[in-house]
Design a protein around this motif. Structure first.
Motif, PDB file in Angstrom:
ATOM      1  N   ALA A 116      18.185 -48.591  -1.431  1.00  0.00           N
ATOM      2  CA  ALA A 116      19.112 -49.296  -2.309  1.00  0.00           C
ATOM      3  C   ALA A 116      18.916 -50.796  -2.096  1.00  0.00           C
ATOM      4  N   VAL A 117      18.674 -51.512  -3.166  1.00  0.00           N
ATOM      5  CA  VAL A 117      18.562 -52.972  -3.136  1.00  0.00           C
ATOM      6  C   VAL A 117      19.891 -53.488  -3.661  1.00  0.00           C
ATOM      7  N   ALA A 118      20.702 -54.046  -2.749  1.00  0.00           N
ATOM      8  CA  ALA A 118      22.106 -54.329  -3.042  1.00  0.00           C
ATOM      9  C   ALA A 118      22.437 -55.812  -2.882  1.00  0.00           C
ATOM     10  N   PRO A 119      22.360 -56.603  -3.960  1.00  0.00           N
ATOM     11  CA  PRO A 119      22.740 -58.016  -3.871  1.00  0.00           C
ATOM     12  C   PRO A 119      24.259 -58.177  -3.824  1.00  0.00           C
ATOM     13  N   ASN A 127      21.234 -56.770   0.671  1.00  0.00           N
ATOM     14  CA  ASN A 127      20.995 -55.763   1.702  1.00  0.00           C
ATOM     15  C   ASN A 127      19.968 -54.773   1.170  1.00  0.00           C
ATOM     16  N   LEU A 128      19.024 -54.423   2.009  1.00  0.00           N
ATOM     17  CA  LEU A 128      18.081 -53.344   1.728  1.00  0.00           C
ATOM     18  C   LEU A 128      18.544 -52.175   2.581  1.00  0.00           C
ATOM     19  N   ILE A 129      19.039 -51.132   1.939  1.00  0.00           N
ATOM     20  CA  ILE A 129      19.678 -50.029   2.657  1.00  0.00           C
ATOM     21  C   ILE A 129      18.935 -48.735   2.359  1.00  0.00           C
ATOM     22  N   ARG A 130      18.415 -48.115   3.414  1.00  0.00           N
ATOM     23  CA  ARG A 130      17.711 -46.832   3.282  1.00  0.00           C
ATOM     24  C   ARG A 130      18.689 -45.699   3.587  1.00  0.00           C
ATOM     25  N   GLU A 182      19.058 -47.080   7.744  1.00  0.00           N
ATOM     26  CA  GLU A 182      18.502 -48.397   8.034  1.00  0.00           C
ATOM     27  C   GLU A 182      19.093 -49.405   7.052  1.00  0.00           C
ATOM     28  N   ALA A 183      19.362 -50.608   7.537  1.00  0.00           N
ATOM     29  CA  ALA A 183      19.825 -51.679   6.661  1.00  0.00           C
ATOM     30  C   ALA A 183      19.302 -53.008   7.178  1.00  0.00           C
ATOM     31  N   ARG A 184      18.876 -53.822   6.250  1.00  0.00           N
ATOM     32  CA  ARG A 184      18.420 -55.173   6.563  1.00  0.00           C
ATOM     33  C   ARG A 184      19.148 -56.119   5.621  1.00  0.00           C
ATOM     34  N   GLY A 185      19.769 -57.140   6.184  1.00  0.00           N
ATOM     35  CA  GLY A 185      20.490 -58.109   5.383  1.00  0.00           C
ATOM     36  C   GLY A 185      19.770 -59.443   5.355  1.00  0.00           C
ATOM     37  N   TYR A 186      19.757 -60.060   4.170  1.00  0.00           N
ATOM     38  CA  TYR A 186      19.110 -61.358   3.995  1.00  0.00           C
ATOM     39  C   TYR A 186      20.029 -62.279   3.224  1.00  0.00           C
ATOM     40  N   LEU A 187      19.980 -63.576   3.540  1.00  0.00           N
ATOM     41  CA  LEU A 187      20.778 -64.596   2.864  1.00  0.00           C
ATOM     42  C   LEU A 187      19.890 -65.526   2.078  1.00  0.00           C
ATOM     43  N   LYS A 188      20.448 -66.053   0.995  1.00  0.00           N
ATOM     44  CA  LYS A 188      19.763 -67.086   0.230  1.00  0.00           C
ATOM     45  C   LYS A 188      20.210 -68.432   0.771  1.00  0.00           C
ATOM     46  N   ALA A 189      19.293 -69.199   1.288  1.00  0.00           N
ATOM     47  CA  ALA A 189      19.649 -70.491   1.876  1.00  0.00           C
ATOM     48  C   ALA A 189      19.429 -71.620   0.894  1.00  0.00           C
TER      49      ALA A 189
END
Length: 120
Positions: A82-85, A102-105, A113-120
């Protein structure tokens, strides 16, 4: 009675509701025991949490924080990913917000699994 696994859409709807409604109890049976999450803080590398209890503790802390306003955007499903903005607000100021994703498997109706990223 045979229990069927939740769909990825059902998992993501409940996950997002936990944060929108500040109700961490909605997360309790969504997280796999072998879940791994990579968080956005502390900068610049973030933190890695391993295991269902560690992931639940971190997300419960965030979901339960009434000072944060979480606004999920439309999630895109790519297989088991799941690609979750989202947008996160922490105040009423013009710059008191950030966009992220968040990239959530998800497997068998649980987050693995989840990876979170921010827009800077």
């Amino acid at each position: 009675m045979i229990e069927t696994a939740r769909t990825i859409h059902e998992v993501m709807d409940r996950y997002n509701s936990a944060f929108r409604l500040h109700d961490p109890t909605l997360l309790e049976d969504l997280i796999s025991e072998d879940c791994v999450i990579e968080d956005t803080s502390p900068a610049p590398r973030g933190a890695r949490r391993e295991g269902g209890q560690a992931c639940l503790a971190r997300w419960s802390e965030l979901a339960g924080n009434a000072d944060l306003e979480f606004s999920p955007e439309s999630t895109e499903i790519l297989g088991d990913l799941a690609v979750a903005p989202w947008i996160l607000r922490w105040g009423s100021g013009e710059n008191d917000w950030v966009r992220g994703v968040n990239l959530i498997r998800i497997r068998d109706g649980r987050i693995v699994e989840a990876r979170g990223y921010l827009k800077a």
